[in-house]
Design a protein around this motif. Structure first.
Motif, PDB file in Angstrom:
ATOM      1  N   VAL A   1       0.734  -1.107   0.087  1.00 59.47           N
ATOM      2  CA  VAL A   1       0.113  -0.030   0.038  1.00 59.47           C
ATOM      3  C   VAL A   1       0.948   1.141  -0.129  1.00 59.47           C
ATOM      4  N   ALA A   2       0.650   2.339  -0.713  1.00 60.33           N
ATOM      5  CA  ALA A   2       1.352   3.484  -1.050  1.00 60.33           C
ATOM      6  C   ALA A   2       0.210   4.507  -0.399  1.00 60.33           C
ATOM      7  N   PRO A   3       1.092   5.284   0.389  1.00 61.08           N
ATOM      8  CA  PRO A   3       2.520   5.593   0.858  1.00 61.08           C
ATOM      9  C   PRO A   3       2.956   4.746   2.015  1.00 61.08           C
ATOM     10  N   ASP A   4       2.026   3.985   2.404  1.00 62.03           N
ATOM     11  CA  ASP A   4       2.361   3.344   3.983  1.00 62.03           C
ATOM     12  C   ASP A   4       3.594   2.538   3.646  1.00 62.03           C
ATOM     13  N   ASP A   5       3.714   1.774   2.544  1.00 63.42           N
ATOM     14  CA  ASP A   5       4.946   0.663   2.705  1.00 63.42           C
ATOM     15  C   ASP A   5       5.859   1.442   1.507  1.00 63.42           C
ATOM     16  N   ALA A   6       5.615   2.275   0.603  1.00 58.07           N
ATOM     17  CA  ALA A   6       6.454   2.784  -0.482  1.00 58.07           C
ATOM     18  C   ALA A   6       5.754   3.752  -1.136  1.00 58.07           C
ATOM     19  N   ASP A   7       6.466   4.858  -1.758  1.00 61.26           N
ATOM     20  CA  ASP A   7       6.000   5.939  -2.384  1.00 61.26           C
ATOM     21  C   ASP A   7       6.539   5.958  -3.805  1.00 61.26           C
ATOM     22  N   SER A   8       7.232   5.041  -4.245  1.00 63.38           N
ATOM     23  CA  SER A   8       7.606   4.996  -5.733  1.00 63.38           C
ATOM     24  C   SER A   8       7.158   3.801  -6.203  1.00 63.38           C
ATOM     25  N   VAL A   9       7.180   3.698  -7.743  1.00 60.00           N
ATOM     26  CA  VAL A   9       7.031   2.486  -8.433  1.00 60.00           C
ATOM     27  C   VAL A   9       7.903   1.345  -8.084  1.00 60.00           C
ATOM     28  N   GLU A  10       9.157   1.624  -8.164  1.00 59.04           N
ATOM     29  CA  GLU A  10      10.220   0.613  -7.890  1.00 59.04           C
ATOM     30  C   GLU A  10       9.949   0.079  -6.426  1.00 59.04           C
ATOM     31  N   GLY A  11       9.852   0.935  -5.501  1.00 58.67           N
ATOM     32  CA  GLY A  11       9.601   0.475  -3.957  1.00 58.67           C
ATOM     33  C   GLY A  11       8.386  -0.241  -3.754  1.00 58.67           C
ATOM     34  N   LEU A  12       7.433   0.208  -4.312  1.00 60.23           N
ATOM     35  CA  LEU A  12       5.997  -0.659  -4.370  1.00 60.23           C
ATOM     36  C   LEU A  12       5.946  -1.693  -4.637  1.00 60.23           C
ATOM     37  N   LEU A  13       6.895  -1.893  -6.076  1.00 63.51           N
ATOM     38  CA  LEU A  13       6.879  -3.213  -6.525  1.00 63.51           C
ATOM     39  C   LEU A  13       7.483  -4.068  -5.668  1.00 63.51           C
ATOM     40  N   LYS A  14       8.623  -3.547  -5.233  1.00 61.67           N
ATOM     41  CA  LYS A  14       9.897  -4.528  -4.546  1.00 61.67           C
ATOM     42  C   LYS A  14       8.929  -5.039  -3.267  1.00 61.67           C
ATOM     43  N   MET A  15       8.121  -4.213  -2.349  1.00 65.44           N
ATOM     44  CA  MET A  15       7.354  -4.519  -1.312  1.00 65.44           C
ATOM     45  C   MET A  15       6.546  -5.594  -1.599  1.00 65.44           C
ATOM     46  N   ALA A  16       5.643  -5.281  -2.795  1.00 60.06           N
ATOM     47  CA  ALA A  16       4.582  -6.320  -3.056  1.00 60.06           C
ATOM     48  C   ALA A  16       5.133  -7.692  -3.370  1.00 60.06           C
ATOM     49  N   ASP A  17       6.279  -7.952  -4.379  1.00 64.00           N
ATOM     50  CA  ASP A  17       7.095  -8.800  -4.663  1.00 64.00           C
ATOM     51  C   ASP A  17       7.358  -9.436  -3.256  1.00 64.00           C
ATOM     52  N   THR A  18       8.009  -9.077  -2.386  1.00 55.84           N
ATOM     53  CA  THR A  18       8.383  -9.532  -1.158  1.00 55.84           C
ATOM     54  C   THR A  18       7.053 -10.036  -0.286  1.00 55.84           C
ATOM     55  N   ALA A  19       6.168  -9.518  -0.248  1.00 57.61           N
ATOM     56  CA  ALA A  19       4.994  -9.947   0.284  1.00 57.61           C
ATOM     57  C   ALA A  19       4.350 -11.157  -0.487  1.00 57.61           C
ATOM     58  N   MET A  20       4.471 -11.122  -1.743  1.00 58.44           N
ATOM     59  CA  MET A  20       4.120 -12.286  -2.655  1.00 58.44           C
ATOM     60  C   MET A  20       4.839 -13.460  -2.373  1.00 58.44           C
ATOM     61  N   TYR A  21       6.360 -13.188  -2.118  1.00 57.18           N
ATOM     62  CA  TYR A  21       7.203 -14.382  -1.888  1.00 57.18           C
ATOM     63  C   TYR A  21       6.938 -15.138  -0.594  1.00 57.18           C
ATOM     64  N   HIS A  22       6.573 -14.290   0.479  1.00 53.68           N
ATOM     65  CA  HIS A  22       5.906 -14.883   1.610  1.00 53.68           C
ATOM     66  C   HIS A  22       4.649 -15.697   1.575  1.00 53.68           C
ATOM     67  N   ALA A  23       3.694 -15.324   0.711  1.00 49.32           N
ATOM     68  CA  ALA A  23       2.373 -16.080   0.239  1.00 49.32           C
ATOM     69  C   ALA A  23       2.997 -17.316  -0.123  1.00 49.32           C
ATOM     70  N   LYS A  24       3.977 -17.439  -0.963  1.00 49.76           N
ATOM     71  CA  LYS A  24       4.417 -18.720  -1.600  1.00 49.76           C
ATOM     72  C   LYS A  24       5.092 -19.713  -0.454  1.00 49.76           C
ATOM     73  N   THR A  25       5.838 -19.123   0.130  1.00 53.08           N
ATOM     74  CA  THR A  25       6.589 -19.770   1.187  1.00 53.08           C
ATOM     75  C   THR A  25       5.674 -20.506   2.503  1.00 53.08           C
ATOM     76  N   THR A  26       4.403 -19.637   2.366  1.00 53.06           N
ATOM     77  CA  THR A  26       3.423 -20.075   3.678  1.00 53.06           C
ATOM     78  C   THR A  26       2.464 -20.886   3.036  1.00 53.06           C
ATOM     79  N   GLY A  27       2.519 -21.650   1.860  1.00 57.21           N
ATOM     80  CA  GLY A  27       1.737 -22.584   1.375  1.00 57.21           C
ATOM     81  C   GLY A  27       1.039 -22.181  -0.134  1.00 57.21           C
ATOM     82  N   LYS A  28       1.256 -21.194  -0.517  1.00 57.13           N
ATOM     83  CA  LYS A  28       0.757 -20.627  -1.984  1.00 57.13           C
ATOM     84  C   LYS A  28      -0.862 -20.599  -2.017  1.00 57.13           C
ATOM     85  N   ASN A  29      -1.441 -20.318  -3.125  1.00 61.66           N
ATOM     86  CA  ASN A  29      -2.783 -20.182  -3.258  1.00 61.66           C
ATOM     87  C   ASN A  29      -3.298 -19.092  -2.104  1.00 61.66           C
ATOM     88  N   GLY A  30      -2.488 -18.118  -1.816  1.00 64.64           N
ATOM     89  CA  GLY A  30      -3.069 -17.060  -1.026  1.00 64.64           C
ATOM     90  C   GLY A  30      -2.401 -15.549  -1.205  1.00 64.64           C
TER      91      GLY A  30
END
Length: 765
Positions: free
Chosen positions: A455-484
């Protein structure tokens, strides 16, 4: 009486009478000439006044009433002119004046005076005055300008300069018209007085000039008649006649000169007709050329427009799914972030990655993978509502609500986020949209996504930063069982860097063969004999020690290293099995797990190559495949399993019960073994249905003549329950954890399991 009327007298009388008639005629002629002279003087004077400089042109063009009244008064100062008026070129009255000096006097209607005459002609019309009823000769004189009033009339200075510069040019433009009223009754009064004077004078000379006039009349009457007719023909535009006269008099010379004029006029008229025809032909030709050029230009413009649209499509849209690509996504998201910062609002970025997508490409081919991506894009677009979008700031051609960044990665942008939970609701819709199986090239496929939310601007306020944070969250979704889905949090900070480091180390470990195999025994549930062992890969990390496969196997699949790792595992397991038998140790079989990304046509060739390279006898090798791998394409899986079976290896269904096997297909597969998933073993005593389900799986396996294996057996009561249901093989911590090769070899030598089973069963008694 008869003698009185002699020939001479008769002639004299005739000539006298003729002269009287001639005198009368002369009088009438002179009166007519006087009338013509008065008329011509009035007309020529009026025409001269109408062309007396540019001052009146400026007055008419710019509506200077004072100047126009002065000009009208000048006309009225001339004899016979009773009224004067000025009209625009369109026939609108500008100013009028009569002899009394009053403005707004009676003026004949412009349309009646002009009629359908050419705009450049001087027109005369005799009409009764609308007030007095007296006849008036209405004279309409056009006022010309060398400058075009439509082009230069807006600015007086420009108009004056243009008049000065265009004085010697041929083109003239009509600015307006003078309309003059000539009082015919005054003209007639003046002519009446003149008639008396002329009549008396002519009568006095008539007797003296009778003979001369008769002679002159005889000589000149005929040529004059011809001249009159010729003049009439010329005035009527008939130029096909010529003047015929004999002799050498002045009339003959005039006739000869008129004939020359007629010849010149005819020649000029002929040239003009030819020039007009040529001009018309050139105009038509030029018009056709311009029309053709215009068509060509329209086609060129249309082609350029299509090319522009095509280039935009290629530059900003994904060619496979027609969704916005990374370029358009980045540009528009940056604009949206600027707007969000200005308006103090929040936006959410959902980053989607398809789970195990590489398996689809490897097993069904890239065409099927492309078809799957198109279907995923359609479903994701279909479940995003207008209220979720950002269309209020961007037109439909630039919307980035659903974008494909590349591969199997998609993004969703939510604008004006009131609370975080709304992004979670949308994520749930996206997950639900992909739950329904897809039919791809005749195969029923279920693909699941892992979604990271920032969520911008809470997590990041730039395109690169927002993509990076969303990608990190997606990786955690994968490591915790996927499909979520997972929201980004500060606790995840640094995991992205850690993952990159782990990927680099994993690639290096596989290349340098830093992997090791551990073996877990599979024990006969009745005798305690070791019937085989499952080879389990471990990562011997220099810094972190032994790393278990649940951490690096999914990473290896994403990185495309699972095929290389699987080949190494199979090769090492075969080598170790041969070494153990060479040492005299009894190991009936070794089981190797097969990843879904390995199971393809190349895998069969690889198994055959490993068997040849190591000298491993096929009956000592067992391959474990999950239900998902087998059922993803039942027909092709049957053919592949038959080929493996023809090599002589054993086949086992791993984690049975967790997938979506069809019993009708299962009975057709050339399988040797069913491995019951450990989740059923753990939960067997938590409900009656759990125990019944385990019993049903064992009974089904026996009915299909398959060896049944229970994995994850850790406690005595689990063993006793499974043994009572007729299980064939036990695998789990109850007997042994996976051990390194050397420790497993010691276990083979000692084999304490027969005694352990006796003790377990005796405790039950």
């Amino acid at each position: 009486m008869l003698r009185f009327f002699t020939i001479g007298r008769t002639i004299a009388i005739f000539l006298g009478l003729l002269f009287l008639v001639g005198a009368a005629g002369l009088t009438l002629f002179l009166v007519d000439q006087k009338r013509t002279t008065l008329h011509d003087q009035a007309v020529e004077g009026a025409v001269w006044l109408s062309q007396s400089g540019i001052q009146q042109q400026l007055a008419i063009q710019f509506g200077d009433q004072k100047v126009m009244q002065e000009f009208l008064q000048r006309f009225l100062n001339r004899p016979l002119i009773a009224s004067a008026a000025i009209f625009t070129a369109q026939g609108k009255l500008i100013e009028s004046r009569d002899r009394s000096g009053e403005t707004g006097g009676s003026v004949a209607a412009f349309s009646r005076v002009r009629g359908i005459s050419n705009v450049q002609d001087i027109v005369e019309q005799t009409l009764p005055d609308e007030l007095t009823g007296k006849p008036f000769l209405n004279l309409s004189i056009p006022v010309f300008s060398y400058a075009n009033p439509m082009l230069y009339g807006a600015d007086k200075d420009v108009f004056v300069r243009e008049l000065a510069q265009a004085r010697n040019q041929g083109a003239q433009h009509v600015l307006g018209y003078y309309q003059l009223g000539i009082d015919l009754s005054s003209l007639e009064n003046e002519l009446l007085e003149y008639t008396w004077r002329v009549g008396l004078t002519c009568l006095g000379f008539s007797l003296l000039a009778c003979i001369i006039l008769v002679l002159i009349t005889r000589k000149i009457s005929a040529p004059l008649s011809n001249l009159a007719q010729l003049a009439s023909d010329i005035s009527a535009g008939r130029l096909d006649r010529s003047f015929k006269a004999r002799g050498t008099g002045e009339v003959y010379k005039i006739g000869a000169m008129l004939n020359m004029v007629l010849a010149e006029l005819n020649s000029y008229k002929t040239r003009m007709d030819v020039d007009n025809n040529l001009l018309s032909m050139k105009v038509e030709e030029r018009t056709a050329q311009l029309s053709k050029r215009n068509d060509e230009l329209n086609k060129a413009v249309a082609q350029v427009t299509r090319t522009k649209n095509r280039l935009r499509q290629l530059a900003y849209y994904d060619s496979l799914t027609s969704l916005p690509n990374r370029q358009l996504f980045s540009e528009q998201l940056q604009l949206l972030l600027n707007i969000a910062k200005r308006d103090n609002i929040k936006i959410a970025l959902l980053f989607l990655d398809l789970d195990n997508f590489k398996r689809i490409n490897d097993s069904l081919g890239h065409n099927a993978g492309d078809a799957l991506l198109r279907e995923v894009a359609a479903r994701l677009s279909g479940c995003i509502r207008e209220s979720d979008l950002i269309s209020q700031y961007f037109d439909n051609e630039s919307r980035i609500d659903i974008s494909r960044l590349g591969g199997d990665e998609f993004t969703v942008v939510l604008h004006k986020l009131e609370e975080k939970g709304i992004a979670g609701v949308v994520a749930e819709r996206l997950l639900d949209a992909l739950q329904t199986p897809m039919i791809i090239e005749g195969h029923e496929i279920v693909i699941t996504p892992s979604i990271g939310i920032a969520v911008a601007p809470d997590d990041a306020d730039s395109v690169e930063g927002l993509l990076k944070m969303a990608d990190t969250a997606m990786y955690h979704a994968k490591t915790t069982g996927k499909n979520g889905y997972r929201f980004y949090s500060s606790a995840m900070r640094g995991t992205g860097v850690g993952r990159l480091k782990l990927e680099a180390e994993l690639r290096k470990a596989i290349d340098q063969q830093d992997m090791v195999l551990h073996y877990q025994p599979q024990v006969d549930a009745r005798t305690g004999e070791i019937l085989g062992a499952e080879a389990l890969v471990r990562w011997n990390h220099a810094e972190h020690g032994i790393i278990y496969p649940d951490r690096f196997i999914p990473l290896a699949e994403e990185m495309g290293l699972i095929v290389q790792l699987g080949a190494w595992t199979l090769l090492e397991a075969c080598r170790h099995s041969i070494q153990m038998r060479d040492l005299g140790l009894k190991l009936p079989k070794v089981s190797v797990n097969v990843s879904s990304l390995q199971f393809n046509a190349a895998f069969i060739e690889m198994v055959e190559q490993v068997l040849k390279e190591t000298g491993m006898e096929p009956q000592y090798l067992e391959l474990e495949l999950t239900e998902g791998v087998i059922m993803s394409n039942a027909r092709s899986s049957t053919e592949a399993l038959l080929q493996l079976k023809n090599l002589g290896v054993s086949l086992s269904v791993d984690d049975f019960g967790t997938g979506y096997s069809s019993l009708s297909y299962l009975s057709r597969f050339p399988l040797d073994e069913l491995k019951i998933d450990r989740s059923f073993v753990i939960d067997y005593n938590k409900s009656t249905n759990g125990a019944k389900l385990v019993s049903a799986i064992i009974a089904m396996g026996k009915s299909l003549n398959l060896c049944t294996v229970a994995e994850g057996v850790d406690h005595n009561d689990q063993f006793r329950f499974l043994s009572a249901q007729g299980i064939d093989v036990i695998q789990g911590y109850l007997f042994s954890k996976p051990k390194p090769r050397d420790e497993f070899m010691l276990l083979l030598k000692s084999n304490p399991y027969p005694q352990q089973i006796k003790e377990i069963l005796s405790q039950q008694d």
